[in-house]
Design an enzyme around this catalytic site. Sequence first.
Site, PDB file in Angstrom:
ATOM      1  N   SER A 148      37.646  55.244  31.705  1.00 27.21           N
ATOM      2  CA  SER A 148      36.449  54.942  32.476  1.00 27.21           C
ATOM      3  C   SER A 148      36.325  55.973  33.579  1.00 27.21           C
ATOM      4  O   SER A 148      37.332  56.575  33.992  1.00 27.21           O
ATOM      5  CB  SER A 148      36.541  53.540  33.097  1.00 27.21           C
ATOM      6  OG  SER A 148      35.508  53.320  34.036  1.00 27.21           O
ATOM      7  N   TYR A 163      41.658  47.364  37.705  1.00 28.93           N
ATOM      8  CA  TYR A 163      40.912  48.072  36.661  1.00 28.93           C
ATOM      9  C   TYR A 163      41.009  49.577  36.872  1.00 28.93           C
ATOM     10  O   TYR A 163      41.308  50.330  35.940  1.00 28.93           O
ATOM     11  CB  TYR A 163      39.454  47.623  36.679  1.00 28.93           C
ATOM     12  CG  TYR A 163      38.588  48.251  35.604  1.00 28.93           C
ATOM     13  CD1 TYR A 163      38.620  47.767  34.296  1.00 28.93           C
ATOM     14  CD2 TYR A 163      37.735  49.308  35.890  1.00 28.93           C
ATOM     15  CE1 TYR A 163      37.831  48.332  33.301  1.00 28.93           C
ATOM     16  CE2 TYR A 163      36.942  49.883  34.914  1.00 28.93           C
ATOM     17  CZ  TYR A 163      36.990  49.390  33.623  1.00 28.93           C
ATOM     18  OH  TYR A 163      36.207  49.955  32.641  1.00 28.93           O
TER      19      TYR A 163
END
Length: 259
Positions: A148, A163
């Site tokens: 990401s 995350y």
Amino acid sequence: MNILDKFNLNDHVSVVTGAARGLGKAMAEALVQAGSNLVIADIDYEEATKTAKKLMKESGKEVLVVGTDVTKEDSVNNMVDNVVGHFGKIDVLINNAGIVINEKAEEMSIENWYKVIDINLNGVFIVSKAIGKVMIRQKGGSIINVSSMSGIIVNTPQCQSSYNASKAGVIMLTKSLAMEWAKHNVRVNAIAPGYMKTELTKKFFENSGEMVDMWMNSTPMGRPGLPEELGGIALYLASDASSFATGSVFTIDGGYTAL
């Protein structure tokens, strides 16, 4: 050879984790459209089966569903044994399964921290290890890890330290595996998507709000990405078109990290 021929995945076998829906589904669809047979490895067997039926009907390719928990080595090894037993090989792996929990670091339970790290990072290693062994025996293969832009920058205003840390770990794991396995002709790369409008986030983006406005104002293209906009990069990395690419991170974020 015509350059377009290098994108052809006829006779390939591709495994995509978390492909029952969302980004994984879109990338899986791109691979079958290019001629690959497909394995959907997902913990949601029911939804994965629906997706498999749709893709088989549209493409005419074989799509196998194997219920898989990427955090459990026994489950992953069973999936790999089933795939190799059925198809005889694995040419492509997309490690897509992942979750996010938005919590302030000082308030996050250790259980939630472990859950995110376990699925997003440990799961990528467990699946890569199992399928990497197959690819090493075959003397070739392509592994695509879905990281990401959150593995490169810290998103605001939401709090998601677990995350961000997990996705940064995926990037370094990608580079490490690429270096170890290059001698076996196994390529390992990562895709780092930005804000994406999936089936699950569609209403969130359409309802807008201060946070969404902040995200879009920081994205030069001024909009979220669509799942199918990852199809091209997934196909490129899965195919011979990317034969000299390994250990790289391809950021697909509408320019967010360019600011």
